[in-house]
Write a protein that holds these residues in place. Structure first.
Motif, mmCIF file in Angstrom:
data_model
loop_
_atom_site.group_PDB
_atom_site.id
_atom_site.type_symbol
_atom_site.label_atom_id
_atom_site.label_comp_id
_atom_site.label_asym_id
_atom_site.label_seq_id
_atom_site.Cartn_x
_atom_site.Cartn_y
_atom_site.Cartn_z
ATOM 1 N N GLY A 85 -8.972 4.537 -4.372
ATOM 2 C CA GLY A 85 -7.713 4.401 -5.088
ATOM 3 C C GLY A 85 -7.009 3.085 -4.819
ATOM 4 O O GLY A 85 -7.637 2.036 -4.664
ATOM 5 N N LEU A 86 -5.663 3.139 -4.814
ATOM 6 C CA LEU A 86 -4.794 1.991 -4.547
ATOM 7 C C LEU A 86 -4.873 0.930 -5.639
ATOM 8 O O LEU A 86 -4.663 -0.265 -5.370
ATOM 9 C CB LEU A 86 -5.095 1.364 -3.187
ATOM 10 C CG LEU A 86 -4.918 2.279 -1.970
ATOM 11 C CD1 LEU A 86 -5.330 1.555 -0.702
ATOM 12 C CD2 LEU A 86 -3.491 2.779 -1.865
ATOM 13 N N ARG A 87 -5.163 1.331 -6.868
ATOM 14 C CA ARG A 87 -5.133 0.376 -7.972
ATOM 15 C C ARG A 87 -3.688 -0.085 -8.177
ATOM 16 O O ARG A 87 -2.759 0.713 -8.206
ATOM 17 C CB ARG A 87 -5.660 1.015 -9.253
ATOM 18 C CG ARG A 87 -5.668 0.054 -10.454
ATOM 19 C CD ARG A 87 -6.079 0.777 -11.718
ATOM 20 N NE ARG A 87 -7.452 1.243 -11.640
ATOM 21 C CZ ARG A 87 -8.507 0.493 -11.965
ATOM 22 N NH1 ARG A 87 -8.330 -0.761 -12.381
ATOM 23 N NH2 ARG A 87 -9.722 0.984 -11.880
ATOM 24 N N VAL A 88 -3.512 -1.396 -8.345
ATOM 25 C CA VAL A 88 -2.187 -1.977 -8.551
ATOM 26 C C VAL A 88 -2.024 -2.301 -10.033
ATOM 27 O O VAL A 88 -2.927 -2.876 -10.658
ATOM 28 C CB VAL A 88 -1.999 -3.243 -7.701
ATOM 29 C CG1 VAL A 88 -0.622 -3.861 -7.930
ATOM 30 C CG2 VAL A 88 -2.196 -2.917 -6.218
ATOM 31 N N ILE A 101 5.925 -3.241 -10.074
ATOM 32 C CA ILE A 101 4.532 -3.311 -9.640
ATOM 33 C C ILE A 101 4.225 -1.960 -9.021
ATOM 34 O O ILE A 101 4.828 -1.580 -8.022
ATOM 35 C CB ILE A 101 4.300 -4.427 -8.611
ATOM 36 C CG1 ILE A 101 4.622 -5.799 -9.204
ATOM 37 C CG2 ILE A 101 2.869 -4.381 -8.082
ATOM 38 C CD1 ILE A 101 3.684 -6.228 -10.307
ATOM 39 N N GLN A 102 3.303 -1.212 -9.621
ATOM 40 C CA GLN A 102 2.984 0.133 -9.146
ATOM 41 C C GLN A 102 1.672 0.125 -8.377
ATOM 42 O O GLN A 102 0.655 -0.399 -8.850
ATOM 43 C CB GLN A 102 2.877 1.110 -10.307
ATOM 44 C CG GLN A 102 2.463 2.526 -9.880
ATOM 45 C CD GLN A 102 2.456 3.501 -11.028
ATOM 46 O OE1 GLN A 102 3.480 3.782 -11.629
ATOM 47 N NE2 GLN A 102 1.268 4.019 -11.355
ATOM 48 N N VAL A 103 1.699 0.709 -7.191
ATOM 49 C CA VAL A 103 0.490 0.921 -6.396
ATOM 50 C C VAL A 103 0.160 2.403 -6.475
ATOM 51 O O VAL A 103 0.943 3.247 -6.035
ATOM 52 C CB VAL A 103 0.698 0.496 -4.932
ATOM 53 C CG1 VAL A 103 -0.598 0.685 -4.146
ATOM 54 C CG2 VAL A 103 1.167 -0.952 -4.844
ATOM 55 N N ASN A 104 -0.979 2.708 -7.058
ATOM 56 C CA ASN A 104 -1.364 4.106 -7.229
ATOM 57 C C ASN A 104 -1.837 4.710 -5.906
ATOM 58 O O ASN A 104 -2.178 3.996 -4.963
ATOM 59 C CB ASN A 104 -2.450 4.232 -8.289
ATOM 60 C CG ASN A 104 -1.926 3.928 -9.680
ATOM 61 O OD1 ASN A 104 -0.831 4.357 -10.048
ATOM 62 N ND2 ASN A 104 -2.673 3.170 -10.456
ATOM 63 N N ALA A 105 -1.860 6.022 -5.878
ATOM 64 C CA ALA A 105 -2.242 6.738 -4.659
ATOM 65 C C ALA A 105 -3.637 6.321 -4.207
ATOM 66 O O ALA A 105 -4.502 5.966 -5.018
ATOM 67 C CB ALA A 105 -2.188 8.247 -4.906
ATOM 68 N N GLY A 106 -3.862 6.380 -2.903
ATOM 69 C CA GLY A 106 -5.169 6.004 -2.394
ATOM 70 C C GLY A 106 -5.215 5.977 -0.884
ATOM 71 O O GLY A 106 -4.275 6.397 -0.195
ATOM 72 N N LEU A 107 -6.318 5.459 -0.362
ATOM 73 C CA LEU A 107 -6.591 5.481 1.074
ATOM 74 C C LEU A 107 -7.202 4.153 1.487
ATOM 75 O O LEU A 107 -8.062 3.610 0.796
ATOM 76 C CB LEU A 107 -7.559 6.626 1.397
ATOM 77 C CG LEU A 107 -7.832 6.981 2.854
ATOM 78 C CD1 LEU A 107 -6.564 7.518 3.517
ATOM 79 C CD2 LEU A 107 -8.940 8.021 2.937
#
Length: 336
Positions: A85-88, A101-107
């Motif tokens: 994840g963690l797509r920006v 600027i959105q940082v999607n859920a992730g690890l």
């Protein structure tokens, strides 16, 4: 006001819709800085015996041993970077919300081997950040002509690159969020019967959007490739180093050369510092050396005036980061 945008995983806080500006002395940052794993301790576990007197430090040392061993294992096996994840993404301003600027859920794994998880999307408000950095005259030093040279080839594909833009990087940092006050003996020069102490620390995170200064065509300020290292000059010439790196990156290269490069990467891959974690090329002096680089953004500006934004577009490069694919993904990619 600082250039840090912390988001802490507290139950009464929804990081998807807010971005509080806090100073570097906030409580969570203080706890994170005090994390014993930042000293990269050697594996030393407590030993107990019947009748032994124990105090809080003994239990902290027990936790530090297990956390440290797990972090060392994860860091050695996987390195640091994005696990999942963690797509920006850039979200333009709408009638219902500001530009973000959105940082999607992730690890992710940080450079100390600590897991950092975003359980839900988190956002940075672009205009608030822009105004704060402009007031400190930081944007002029992060302004570049032909900024496309500082992003990955994949991010350049199929998009119109700005002639001039401010370059900024998104970092994810581990933070410990104190929770659960409970009655405790007063500590220090206090005499109180109603003292309380923190009973839980939640593994949380901070997001930072940092203007990038002094970038050059040979100093891109991006994370090194996994396995990148330098042998002493009496063991390897510059030409041999280039050949070794080329062999690491080329699946069609000579098998013996690739095997030798891999063995060199293992033999020279041990790192532990007793005092301070060395900074990577992606870390500016104001960024925690353990923080994980996750994206680079280009904010177009007027060619004649870099203090004025040009349009509302923001280009996000998600592909210059380090990726740490899971074994299942790697197995499928290799055809197994």
């Amino acid at each position: 006001m600082s250039n840090r945008f912390p988001f802490h995983a507290a139950e009464n806080h929804d990081p998807a819709r807010s971005d509080p500006l806090t100073s570097s002395t906030n409580t969570a940052t203080t706890f994170s800085t005090a994390d014993p794993l930042t000293r990269q301790p050697l594996g030393e576990r407590p030993v107990y015996a019947t009748g032994m007197l124990l105090d809080a430090q003994d239990f902290l040392d027990e936790q530090t041993y297990h956390r440290g061993q797990l972090a060392r294992a994860l860091g050695a096996v996987a390195g640091s970077g994005t696990l999942a994840g963690l797509r920006v993404q850039h979200r333009p301003e709408t009638a219902t919300g500001p530009e973000e600027i959105q940082v999607n859920a992730g690890l992710a794994l940080d450079r100390l081997g600590r897991l950092i998880e975003l359980p839900r999307p988190a956002c940075l408000r672009v205009q608030r950040w822009w105004d704060a950095e402009a007031a400190r005259s930081n944007l002029q030093q992060a302004d570049y002509t032909t900024p496309g040279r500082f992003i990955s080839a994949r991010a350049q594909a199929g998009v119109e690159l700005p002639a001039r833009a401010v370059v900024a990087d998104v970092f994810l940092r581990f933070a410990a969020c104190p929770r659960g006050l409970t009655p405790a003996f007063a500590s220090g020069p206090f005499d109180a019967l109603n003292a309380v102490g923190v009973s839980r620390l939640r593994d949380a995170y901070e997001l930072h959007l940092v203007p990038r200064r002094n970038l050059t065509d040979t100093g891109l300020g991006l994370p090194l490739r996994a396995g990148a290292f330098t042998l002493p000059v009496d063991q390897e010439t510059a030409e041999e180093a280039l050949a070794r790196e080329a062999a690491m990156d080329n699946p069609a290269a000579d098998a013996a050369a690739r095997r030798a490069a891999l063995q060199h990467a293992v033999l020279n891959g041990y790192h532990r510092t007793a005092d301070e974690l060395p900074r990577g090329p992606e870390h500016t002096p104001t960024v925690d050396a353990s923080a994980v680089f996750i994206a680079r953004v280009l904010i177009p500006v007027e060619p004649a005036d870099p203090a004025v934004r040009r349009g509302s577009a923001v280009l996000v490069d998600n592909h210059s980061r380090r990726f740490l694919p899971g074994l299942g993904v790697l197995a499928r990619w290799t055809g197994l």
